[in-house]
Design a protein around this motif. Structure first.
Motif, PDB file in Angstrom:
ATOM      1  N   ILE A  86      82.188  11.313 124.858  1.00 54.27           N
ATOM      2  CA  ILE A  86      82.404  11.901 123.537  1.00 54.27           C
ATOM      3  C   ILE A  86      83.531  12.936 123.588  1.00 54.27           C
ATOM      4  O   ILE A  86      84.421  12.943 122.740  1.00 54.27           O
ATOM      5  N   LEU A  87      83.513  13.784 124.612  1.00 52.80           N
ATOM      6  CA  LEU A  87      84.551  14.811 124.719  1.00 52.80           C
ATOM      7  C   LEU A  87      85.926  14.212 124.990  1.00 52.80           C
ATOM      8  O   LEU A  87      86.924  14.649 124.420  1.00 52.80           O
ATOM      9  N   ARG A  88      85.999  13.198 125.852  1.00 47.25           N
ATOM     10  CA  ARG A  88      87.313  12.588 126.126  1.00 47.25           C
ATOM     11  C   ARG A  88      87.867  11.881 124.898  1.00 47.25           C
ATOM     12  O   ARG A  88      89.073  11.870 124.679  1.00 47.25           O
ATOM     13  N   LEU A  89      86.986  11.293 124.099  1.00 42.72           N
ATOM     14  CA  LEU A  89      87.437  10.635 122.878  1.00 42.72           C
ATOM     15  C   LEU A  89      88.073  11.635 121.927  1.00 42.72           C
ATOM     16  O   LEU A  89      89.119  11.371 121.342  1.00 42.72           O
ATOM     17  N   THR A  90      87.449  12.788 121.787  1.00 41.51           N
ATOM     18  CA  THR A  90      87.922  13.761 120.807  1.00 41.51           C
ATOM     19  C   THR A  90      88.926  14.763 121.379  1.00 41.51           C
ATOM     20  O   THR A  90      89.773  15.277 120.650  1.00 41.51           O
ATOM     21  N   GLU A  91      88.841  15.047 122.671  1.00 40.88           N
ATOM     22  CA  GLU A  91      89.689  16.062 123.290  1.00 40.88           C
ATOM     23  C   GLU A  91      90.832  15.476 124.109  1.00 40.88           C
ATOM     24  O   GLU A  91      91.794  16.164 124.395  1.00 40.88           O
ATOM     25  N   GLY A  92      90.695  14.242 124.551  1.00 41.01           N
ATOM     26  CA  GLY A  92      91.646  13.689 125.509  1.00 41.01           C
ATOM     27  C   GLY A  92      91.200  14.058 126.906  1.00 41.01           C
ATOM     28  O   GLY A  92      90.014  14.204 127.175  1.00 41.01           O
ATOM     29  N   SER A  93      92.122  14.259 127.786  1.00 45.07           N
ATOM     30  CA  SER A  93      91.805  14.590 129.175  1.00 45.07           C
ATOM     31  C   SER A  93      91.037  15.906 129.262  1.00 45.07           C
ATOM     32  O   SER A  93      91.307  16.841 128.523  1.00 45.07           O
ATOM     33  N   LEU A  94      90.112  15.969 130.210  1.00 40.58           N
ATOM     34  CA  LEU A  94      89.381  17.210 130.457  1.00 40.58           C
ATOM     35  C   LEU A  94      89.916  17.936 131.687  1.00 40.58           C
ATOM     36  O   LEU A  94      89.345  18.931 132.128  1.00 40.58           O
ATOM     37  N   ALA A  95      91.010  17.427 132.242  1.00 41.15           N
ATOM     38  CA  ALA A  95      91.603  18.036 133.426  1.00 41.15           C
ATOM     39  C   ALA A  95      92.025  19.469 133.126  1.00 41.15           C
ATOM     40  O   ALA A  95      92.581  19.745 132.061  1.00 41.15           O
ATOM     41  N   PRO A  96      91.793  20.389 134.085  1.00 43.60           N
ATOM     42  CA  PRO A  96      92.160  21.782 133.834  1.00 43.60           C
ATOM     43  C   PRO A  96      93.667  22.018 133.785  1.00 43.60           C
ATOM     44  O   PRO A  96      94.115  22.969 133.149  1.00 43.60           O
ATOM     45  N   ILE A  97      94.446  21.167 134.455  1.00 47.47           N
ATOM     46  CA  ILE A  97      95.906  21.242 134.375  1.00 47.47           C
ATOM     47  C   ILE A  97      96.465  19.822 134.341  1.00 47.47           C
ATOM     48  O   ILE A  97      95.860  18.887 134.867  1.00 47.47           O
ATOM     49  N   CYS A 156     101.888  20.612 146.909  1.00 47.27           N
ATOM     50  CA  CYS A 156     101.369  21.823 146.261  1.00 47.27           C
ATOM     51  C   CYS A 156     100.126  22.339 146.993  1.00 47.27           C
ATOM     52  O   CYS A 156      99.145  21.618 147.154  1.00 47.27           O
ATOM     53  N   PRO A 157     100.144  23.591 147.411  1.00 43.77           N
ATOM     54  CA  PRO A 157      98.994  24.136 148.127  1.00 43.77           C
ATOM     55  C   PRO A 157      97.774  24.416 147.240  1.00 43.77           C
ATOM     56  O   PRO A 157      96.674  24.578 147.739  1.00 43.77           O
ATOM     57  N   THR A 158      97.952  24.433 145.918  1.00 44.72           N
ATOM     58  CA  THR A 158      96.826  24.734 145.023  1.00 44.72           C
ATOM     59  C   THR A 158      96.222  23.497 144.367  1.00 44.72           C
ATOM     60  O   THR A 158      95.189  23.596 143.711  1.00 44.72           O
ATOM     61  N   VAL A 159      96.845  22.342 144.532  1.00 44.05           N
ATOM     62  CA  VAL A 159      96.367  21.150 143.832  1.00 44.05           C
ATOM     63  C   VAL A 159      94.924  20.809 144.205  1.00 44.05           C
ATOM     64  O   VAL A 159      94.155  20.331 143.369  1.00 44.05           O
ATOM     65  N   GLY A 160      94.536  21.104 145.437  1.00 47.67           N
ATOM     66  CA  GLY A 160      93.152  20.839 145.856  1.00 47.67           C
ATOM     67  C   GLY A 160      92.139  21.617 145.045  1.00 47.67           C
ATOM     68  O   GLY A 160      91.052  21.115 144.734  1.00 47.67           O
ATOM     69  N   LYS A 200      89.257  19.909 142.678  1.00 46.48           N
ATOM     70  CA  LYS A 200      87.833  20.232 142.820  1.00 46.48           C
ATOM     71  C   LYS A 200      87.233  20.675 141.490  1.00 46.48           C
ATOM     72  O   LYS A 200      86.111  20.292 141.149  1.00 46.48           O
ATOM     73  N   ILE A 201      87.967  21.477 140.748  1.00 43.92           N
ATOM     74  CA  ILE A 201      87.495  21.899 139.423  1.00 43.92           C
ATOM     75  C   ILE A 201      87.349  20.680 138.520  1.00 43.92           C
ATOM     76  O   ILE A 201      86.331  20.523 137.831  1.00 43.92           O
ATOM     77  N   ASN A 202      88.347  19.808 138.525  1.00 44.55           N
ATOM     78  CA  ASN A 202      88.306  18.595 137.713  1.00 44.55           C
ATOM     79  C   ASN A 202      87.119  17.720 138.094  1.00 44.55           C
ATOM     80  O   ASN A 202      86.400  17.209 137.228  1.00 44.55           O
ATOM     81  N   ASP A 203      86.902  17.525 139.393  1.00 44.51           N
ATOM     82  CA  ASP A 203      85.780  16.713 139.861  1.00 44.51           C
ATOM     83  C   ASP A 203      84.445  17.307 139.417  1.00 44.51           C
ATOM     84  O   ASP A 203      83.537  16.580 139.008  1.00 44.51           O
ATOM     85  N   ALA A 204      84.333  18.636 139.485  1.00 46.32           N
ATOM     86  CA  ALA A 204      83.092  19.302 139.072  1.00 46.32           C
ATOM     87  C   ALA A 204      82.836  19.113 137.577  1.00 46.32           C
ATOM     88  O   ALA A 204      81.710  18.806 137.161  1.00 46.32           O
ATOM     89  N   ILE A 205      83.875  19.270 136.788  1.00 46.73           N
ATOM     90  CA  ILE A 205      83.741  19.077 135.332  1.00 46.73           C
ATOM     91  C   ILE A 205      83.294  17.650 135.042  1.00 46.73           C
ATOM     92  O   ILE A 205      82.332  17.421 134.294  1.00 46.73           O
TER      93      ILE A 205
END
Length: 138
Positions: free
Chosen positions: A79-90, A107-111, A115-120
Motif C-alpha cells: 500500500i505504501l509503495r503504491l502511494t509513496e513510491g520507493s521507501l528507500a531512505p536515499i 561509498c563507505p556509508t552505503v552499507g 541496512k536501514i532500507n532492509d529493516a524498513i
C-alpha cells in the motif's frame, strides 16, 4: 524517509474497508466520516487504489468500494509503495540503477543506508491488513 498523508490515509482507508466489510460496498462518505479525512482527498487516493486493483468499485445506488482481495493478501509495504513510491531512505539504493550515484560501489556509508532500507522493508512487508485487524481485537 517520511510517509506523506497520502500513504498514511491510503493505509487507513484500506484498513477501514477491511474493518467494516459486511459484504456490502462502503461509500467514501462513510469512510470520510469515520476517519475524519476529507472526502475529496479520499477520492484521489481511492482512485489510485482502484487503478491498481486493490479495491473494487461499483457505481449507482448501493455503490461504493470494497477490498478486491482478503486482508491477509495486502501488506503495509504494498500500500505504501503504491502511494509513496520507493521507501528507500536515499535514492542511491533504490532498485533503479540509474538512480545510483557514481560512488555507489566505493561509498563507505552505503552499507548503513542498505541496512536501514532492509529493516524498513522487513517491517512493512511482514505486516498485513489482517495483522492490523487482529491488533485492533476486532
Amino acid at each position: 524517509m517520511r510517509i506523506s498523508t497520502k500513504g498514511r490515509y491510503a493505509l487507513s482507508l484500506m484498513l477501514d474497508l477491511a474493518m467494516n466489510d459486511n459484504g456490502e460496498n462502503i461509500s467514501i462518505k462513510a469512510i470520510s466520516d469515520r476517519q475524519g479525512i476529507s472526502t475529496k482527498y479520499l477520492e484521489q487516493i481511492i482512485s489510485t487504489l482502484n487503478r491498481a486493483g486493490y479495491v473494487k468499485s461499483e457505481r449507482g445506488s448501493g455503490g461504493g468500494y470494497r477490498l478486491a482481495k482478503k486482508p491477509e493478501e495486502y501488506t503495509v509495504g504494498m500500500i505504501l509503495r503504491l502511494t509513496e513510491g520507493s521507501l528507500a531512505p536515499i535514492s542511491c539504493i533504490e532498485d533503479d540503477e540509474e538512480s545510483r550515484c557514481p560512488k555507489y560501489g566505493k561509498c563507505p556509508t552505503v552499507g548503513v543506508w542498505e541496512k536501514i532500507n532492509d529493516a524498513i522493508n522487513k517491517v512493512v512487508d511482514n505486516i498485513t491488513l489482517a495483522d492490523l485487524l487482529n491488533d485492533q481485537n476486532i
